[in-house]
Design a protein around this motif. Sequence first.
Motif, mmCIF file in Angstrom:
data_model
loop_
_atom_site.group_PDB
_atom_site.id
_atom_site.type_symbol
_atom_site.label_atom_id
_atom_site.label_comp_id
_atom_site.label_asym_id
_atom_site.label_seq_id
_atom_site.Cartn_x
_atom_site.Cartn_y
_atom_site.Cartn_z
ATOM 1 N N ILE A 76 0.597 -0.986 -0.011
ATOM 2 C CA ILE A 76 0.131 0.296 0.542
ATOM 3 C C ILE A 76 0.823 1.322 -0.218
ATOM 4 O O ILE A 76 1.953 1.147 1.252
ATOM 5 C CB ILE A 76 -0.980 -0.440 1.236
ATOM 6 C CG1 ILE A 76 -2.190 -1.668 1.468
ATOM 7 C CG2 ILE A 76 -1.502 1.037 1.273
ATOM 8 C CD1 ILE A 76 -2.520 -1.613 1.982
ATOM 9 N N GLU A 77 0.476 2.554 -1.074
ATOM 10 C CA GLU A 77 0.981 3.542 -1.260
ATOM 11 C C GLU A 77 1.366 4.592 0.451
ATOM 12 O O GLU A 77 2.806 4.584 0.579
ATOM 13 C CB GLU A 77 0.991 4.109 -2.604
ATOM 14 C CG GLU A 77 1.978 5.633 -2.700
ATOM 15 C CD GLU A 77 3.299 4.679 -4.054
ATOM 16 O OE1 GLU A 77 4.128 6.107 -3.842
ATOM 17 O OE2 GLU A 77 2.372 3.595 -4.253
ATOM 18 N N ASP A 78 1.381 4.790 -0.057
ATOM 19 C CA ASP A 78 0.481 5.755 1.419
ATOM 20 C C ASP A 78 0.109 4.831 3.143
ATOM 21 O O ASP A 78 -1.460 4.656 3.142
ATOM 22 C CB ASP A 78 -0.637 6.599 1.020
ATOM 23 C CG ASP A 78 0.215 7.639 -0.072
ATOM 24 O OD1 ASP A 78 0.773 8.223 0.118
ATOM 25 O OD2 ASP A 78 -0.433 8.155 -0.616
ATOM 26 N N ILE A 79 0.937 4.891 4.022
ATOM 27 C CA ILE A 79 0.856 3.921 4.887
ATOM 28 C C ILE A 79 0.453 4.975 6.594
ATOM 29 O O ILE A 79 -0.168 4.326 7.372
ATOM 30 C CB ILE A 79 1.527 2.617 5.329
ATOM 31 C CG1 ILE A 79 2.754 3.549 5.520
ATOM 32 C CG2 ILE A 79 1.528 1.601 4.244
ATOM 33 C CD1 ILE A 79 3.864 2.095 5.639
ATOM 34 N N PHE A 80 1.117 6.081 5.875
ATOM 35 C CA PHE A 80 0.979 7.009 7.297
ATOM 36 C C PHE A 80 -0.423 7.681 7.425
ATOM 37 O O PHE A 80 -0.661 8.646 6.041
ATOM 38 C CB PHE A 80 1.912 7.790 7.052
ATOM 39 C CG PHE A 80 3.108 6.952 7.209
ATOM 40 C CD1 PHE A 80 3.866 6.193 9.100
ATOM 41 C CD2 PHE A 80 4.502 6.456 6.550
ATOM 42 C CE1 PHE A 80 5.152 5.812 9.072
ATOM 43 C CE2 PHE A 80 5.133 5.849 6.646
ATOM 44 C CZ PHE A 80 5.722 5.823 7.327
ATOM 45 N N VAL A 81 -0.246 7.805 8.246
ATOM 46 C CA VAL A 81 -1.551 9.372 8.265
ATOM 47 C C VAL A 81 -1.467 10.681 9.023
ATOM 48 O O VAL A 81 -0.787 10.972 9.507
ATOM 49 C CB VAL A 81 -2.243 8.843 10.447
ATOM 50 C CG1 VAL A 81 -3.751 9.689 10.128
ATOM 51 C CG2 VAL A 81 -3.175 7.492 10.339
ATOM 52 N N PRO A 82 -1.838 11.442 7.950
ATOM 53 C CA PRO A 82 -1.361 12.653 7.767
ATOM 54 C C PRO A 82 -0.900 13.268 9.223
ATOM 55 O O PRO A 82 -2.329 13.576 9.739
ATOM 56 C CB PRO A 82 -2.273 13.606 6.343
ATOM 57 C CG PRO A 82 -2.420 13.084 5.958
ATOM 58 C CD PRO A 82 -2.663 11.140 6.905
ATOM 59 N N GLU A 83 0.048 14.087 9.550
ATOM 60 C CA GLU A 83 0.209 14.513 10.783
ATOM 61 C C GLU A 83 -1.107 15.786 10.778
ATOM 62 O O GLU A 83 -1.212 16.358 10.035
ATOM 63 C CB GLU A 83 1.426 15.377 11.163
ATOM 64 C CG GLU A 83 2.258 14.007 11.431
ATOM 65 C CD GLU A 83 2.395 13.870 12.866
ATOM 66 O OE1 GLU A 83 2.076 14.649 13.400
ATOM 67 O OE2 GLU A 83 2.740 12.494 12.956
ATOM 68 N N LEU A 84 -1.735 15.846 11.662
ATOM 69 C CA LEU A 84 -2.448 17.137 12.651
ATOM 70 C C LEU A 84 -1.499 18.294 12.293
ATOM 71 O O LEU A 84 -0.941 18.549 13.507
ATOM 72 C CB LEU A 84 -3.318 16.791 13.469
ATOM 73 C CG LEU A 84 -4.530 17.814 13.019
ATOM 74 C CD1 LEU A 84 -5.797 17.769 11.784
ATOM 75 C CD2 LEU A 84 -5.560 17.578 14.050
ATOM 76 N N HIS A 85 -1.690 19.360 11.629
ATOM 77 C CA HIS A 85 -0.806 20.744 11.715
ATOM 78 C C HIS A 85 -2.372 21.889 12.406
ATOM 79 O O HIS A 85 -2.903 21.869 12.393
ATOM 80 C CB HIS A 85 -0.070 21.323 10.939
ATOM 81 C CG HIS A 85 0.663 20.714 9.937
ATOM 82 N ND1 HIS A 85 1.452 19.783 10.548
ATOM 83 C CD2 HIS A 85 0.535 19.795 8.566
ATOM 84 C CE1 HIS A 85 2.574 18.534 9.355
ATOM 85 N NE2 HIS A 85 1.718 18.813 8.328
ATOM 86 N N ASP A 86 -1.140 22.651 12.921
ATOM 87 C CA ASP A 86 -1.835 24.056 13.501
ATOM 88 C C ASP A 86 -2.962 24.709 12.958
ATOM 89 O O ASP A 86 -3.978 24.666 13.675
ATOM 90 C CB ASP A 86 -0.542 25.160 13.539
ATOM 91 C CG ASP A 86 0.033 24.662 14.859
ATOM 92 O OD1 ASP A 86 -0.346 23.541 15.811
ATOM 93 O OD2 ASP A 86 2.044 25.358 15.434
#
Length: 149
Positions: free
Chosen positions: A115-125
Amino acid sequence: MGKRSVDDVLQEGIHGKKQIKASERKRFLGTFRERVVIALTKGQLMQDEALFQLEQAMKNHPDTKLLLNGNVSPRFMNSEQDLASKYNIPYTVVSNREAETDIGAVLTYDHAVNIEDIFVPELHDNQEQSKENHTNPIVKAIKKLFKPR
C-alpha cells in the motif's frame, strides 16, 4: 547450500541470526513495510482523526493484526485495543527496548500488500484552527472561559 564457515557460526553465536531488513523491522514493530496497511506515530495514538483512519482501515482489512508499541504507556493504547476487539482483529504489544521508533501502532498483514500511503497525515496547527472554528459555539464559549490569560 554450501557449508558454513567457522567465522559465520561464531558471528551468529555472538550477534544472533542475520535478519533481512533489520532497520525496517525495528521501525515497523517487527514487520516489513510492504505488509503495513496503516501506521500511526506515537503522537497520533491520542488523536481522534488518526483513530478514525485506523477504524476505517480495520473495517476494510479484517484479516490483519494490530501491533502496538510496548514502549508507549498502556493508557494511550486503550482506544486502539478497543477498536481491535470491536472488529475481531488480534493485537500484540511489541516491546523492544533497544529499538527506537516513532511508530506507535501498525495494522499489518502476514503477507505483502504494498500500500502506497500507509501514514496518517499529521494534524498541523492551521488544521486544528479550522477544526476548532467548526466546533459548537457553546463549546467555544466554555473554552474561552477556561483559557489562560
